[in-house]
Design a protein around this motif. Structure first.
Motif, mmCIF file in Angstrom:
data_model
loop_
_atom_site.group_PDB
_atom_site.id
_atom_site.type_symbol
_atom_site.label_atom_id
_atom_site.label_comp_id
_atom_site.label_asym_id
_atom_site.label_seq_id
_atom_site.Cartn_x
_atom_site.Cartn_y
_atom_site.Cartn_z
ATOM 1 N N LEU A 1 0.835 -1.199 0.000
ATOM 2 C CA LEU A 1 0.000 0.000 0.000
ATOM 3 C C LEU A 1 0.871 1.252 0.000
ATOM 4 O O LEU A 1 0.526 2.262 -0.620
ATOM 5 C CB LEU A 1 -0.925 -0.007 1.218
ATOM 6 C CG LEU A 1 -1.995 1.087 1.276
ATOM 7 C CD1 LEU A 1 -2.931 1.004 0.068
ATOM 8 C CD2 LEU A 1 -2.797 0.981 2.574
ATOM 9 N N LEU B 1 -6.986 7.341 -1.510
ATOM 10 C CA LEU B 1 -6.781 5.982 -1.002
ATOM 11 C C LEU B 1 -7.950 5.532 -0.129
ATOM 12 O O LEU B 1 -8.373 4.370 -0.187
ATOM 13 C CB LEU B 1 -5.479 5.911 -0.205
ATOM 14 C CG LEU B 1 -4.182 5.947 -1.016
ATOM 15 C CD1 LEU B 1 -2.981 6.033 -0.086
ATOM 16 C CD2 LEU B 1 -4.066 4.727 -1.924
ATOM 17 N N GLU C 1 -10.730 4.446 -2.365
ATOM 18 C CA GLU C 1 -10.479 3.167 -3.020
ATOM 19 C C GLU C 1 -10.600 1.997 -2.042
ATOM 20 O O GLU C 1 -11.101 0.930 -2.399
ATOM 21 C CB GLU C 1 -9.103 3.187 -3.675
ATOM 22 C CG GLU C 1 -9.009 4.191 -4.821
ATOM 23 C CD GLU C 1 -7.710 4.084 -5.588
ATOM 24 O OE1 GLU C 1 -7.043 3.029 -5.504
ATOM 25 O OE2 GLU C 1 -7.350 5.050 -6.292
ATOM 26 N N LEU C 2 -10.159 2.194 -0.825
ATOM 27 C CA LEU C 2 -10.271 1.132 0.176
ATOM 28 C C LEU C 2 -11.732 0.843 0.524
ATOM 29 O O LEU C 2 -12.056 -0.245 1.004
ATOM 30 C CB LEU C 2 -9.510 1.514 1.452
ATOM 31 C CG LEU C 2 -7.987 1.385 1.382
ATOM 32 C CD1 LEU C 2 -7.338 2.032 2.595
ATOM 33 C CD2 LEU C 2 -7.577 -0.080 1.278
ATOM 34 N N VAL D 1 -12.634 -4.620 -3.452
ATOM 35 C CA VAL D 1 -11.213 -4.581 -3.103
ATOM 36 C C VAL D 1 -10.950 -5.561 -1.969
ATOM 37 O O VAL D 1 -11.392 -5.363 -0.840
ATOM 38 C CB VAL D 1 -10.778 -3.158 -2.695
ATOM 39 C CG1 VAL D 1 -9.357 -3.183 -2.125
ATOM 40 C CG2 VAL D 1 -10.844 -2.224 -3.896
ATOM 41 N N VAL E 1 -4.458 -5.590 -2.181
ATOM 42 C CA VAL E 1 -3.881 -4.319 -2.615
ATOM 43 C C VAL E 1 -3.905 -4.191 -4.130
ATOM 44 O O VAL E 1 -4.141 -3.112 -4.676
ATOM 45 C CB VAL E 1 -2.446 -4.165 -2.076
ATOM 46 C CG1 VAL E 1 -1.799 -2.891 -2.618
ATOM 47 C CG2 VAL E 1 -2.445 -4.135 -0.546
ATOM 48 N N LEU F 1 -6.843 -2.384 -5.867
ATOM 49 C CA LEU F 1 -7.014 -0.931 -5.829
ATOM 50 C C LEU F 1 -6.810 -0.354 -7.231
ATOM 51 O O LEU F 1 -5.856 -0.724 -7.919
ATOM 52 C CB LEU F 1 -6.014 -0.298 -4.866
ATOM 53 C CG LEU F 1 -6.159 -0.648 -3.388
ATOM 54 C CD1 LEU F 1 -4.944 -0.158 -2.603
ATOM 55 C CD2 LEU F 1 -7.440 -0.042 -2.813
ATOM 56 N N SER G 1 -5.578 2.388 -8.149
ATOM 57 C CA SER G 1 -4.276 3.054 -8.276
ATOM 58 C C SER G 1 -3.118 2.077 -8.422
ATOM 59 O O SER G 1 -2.022 2.470 -8.824
ATOM 60 C CB SER G 1 -4.024 3.962 -7.064
ATOM 61 O OG SER G 1 -4.913 5.049 -7.056
ATOM 62 N N TYR G 2 -3.343 0.814 -8.105
ATOM 63 C CA TYR G 2 -2.274 -0.170 -8.222
ATOM 64 C C TYR G 2 -1.814 -0.299 -9.676
ATOM 65 O O TYR G 2 -0.650 -0.619 -9.936
ATOM 66 C CB TYR G 2 -2.751 -1.532 -7.701
ATOM 67 C CG TYR G 2 -1.687 -2.603 -7.717
ATOM 68 C CD1 TYR G 2 -0.749 -2.689 -6.685
ATOM 69 C CD2 TYR G 2 -1.606 -3.531 -8.762
ATOM 70 C CE1 TYR G 2 0.239 -3.668 -6.689
ATOM 71 C CE2 TYR G 2 -0.621 -4.507 -8.777
ATOM 72 C CZ TYR G 2 0.289 -4.572 -7.738
ATOM 73 O OH TYR G 2 1.267 -5.539 -7.760
#
Length: 311
Positions: A255, A288, A291-292, A297, A300, A303, A305-306
């Motif tokens: 993360l 973040l 997204e969490l 999800v 990780v 996500l 953004s990953y």
């Protein structure tokens, strides 16, 4: 197409939290509109300035950064001291949401959370050989073709430490901040190098120092996930993180890598400069947290953004 192939994508407007999510049925391997797109060539020289004026502006930049991060880290030092005084507390088995609905943690979750909190309790100590070795390891990963400098050297500024002695920049920061940077360099070397060397996008005239920014990102995540609490995390992001921790013991370090890459993406979109670093860090946290909160999800890598991380 199954729902598992539908991935939420971040577009430029999503980076600062100003637009709603957009759905994209393309594969999870990349973004159709990369956040770190073509922003121009950072090798472009600035308007003509003589060497004396440039030196003055560089000194002014260093003073501004020192003031900014000294203020932030001084606040965090007190917070970190509070963790150490409460380190003897026993990790509870129940996690209560604001709705007071209890959530039971598995033995594996308890073990991993306890291990993570133990890591938080280790301050950086420049006199410890293993901590010195950690700095040397980070240098080898960052600049593999150069000789490791003495632990007090002007060369460390090239990595984004504020002075000649990196240990002074940790202040109240723990050894976990260095571990996060090492993990980033080992597992996502391409992203690490691009951010270290500021290779993507049109950069600000006065950039954030890479290493010190990394320390701030570690602290931001610790606060966001409510890991400083004596018992179980009570924030929504913290409770969702426990689910990720059940799937991956390295969830926090991964993360961290996502957060660093996302922070830089927001930095570019906002065309930010050093005085706006705190604002960018706050908007990174907000993204973040959003997204969490997504229902799908569970890891990780789920996500959105990953997908902007490079290996």
């Amino acid at each position: 197409m199954s729902s598992s192939t539908l991935r939420r994508r971040l577009y430029h407007g999503d980076v600062d939290g100003r637009r709603n999510e957009q759905m994209d049925s393309s594969s999870a391997d990349g973004l159709d509109e990369p956040l770190l797109g073509s922003y121009g060539d950072r090798s472009k020289e600035y308007d003509s300035r003589d060497e004396e004026d440039w030196d003055f502006r560089k000194k002014e930049e260093q003073q501004q950064w020192t003031f900014l991060f000294s203020t932030l880290i001084a606040q965090w030092a007190q917070w970190f001291a509070n963790i150490l005084t409460e380190s003897g507390s026993v990790v509870g088995r129940l996690l209560t949401f604001s709705s007071q609905s209890p959530i039971y943690l598995s033995p594996l979750q308890e073990e991993r959370l306890s291990t993570l909190k133990e890591r938080l309790q280790v301050p950086f100590d420049g006199s410890r050989v293993d901590h010195q070795d950690g700095l040397r390891q980070l240098w080898r990963l960052a600049f593999p073709d150069t000789t490791i400098p003495p632990l007090k050297s002007e060369a460390w500024k090239e990595m984004g430490w504020q002075g000649t002695d990196p240990s002074t920049d940790f202040r109240g920061g723990g050894y976990i901040s260095l571990e996060n940077l090492i993990y980033f360099a080992q597992n996502y070397p391409e992203s690490f190098q691009k951010l270290l060397l500021k290779q993507e996008g049109t950069r600000a005239e006065w950039e954030y120092p890479f290493a010190v920014a990394g320390i701030n990102i570690s602290f931001m995540l610790i606060q966001m996930l409510d890991l400083q609490s004596t018992g179980m995390p009570s924030s929504q992001a913290g409770t969702r993180f426990l689910e990720l921790l059940a799937e991956d013991e390295n969830a926090f370090d991964k993360l961290y890598c996502v957060a660093f890459q996302l922070m830089d993406a927001q930095w570019l979109v906002k065309r930010a400069s050093y005085m706006e670093f705190n604002e960018v860090l706050k908007s990174t946290r907000t993204q973040l947290e959003r997204e969490l909160a997504l229902e799908d999800v569970t890891h990780v890598r789920d996500l959105p953004s990953y997908t902007i991380l490079y290996r």
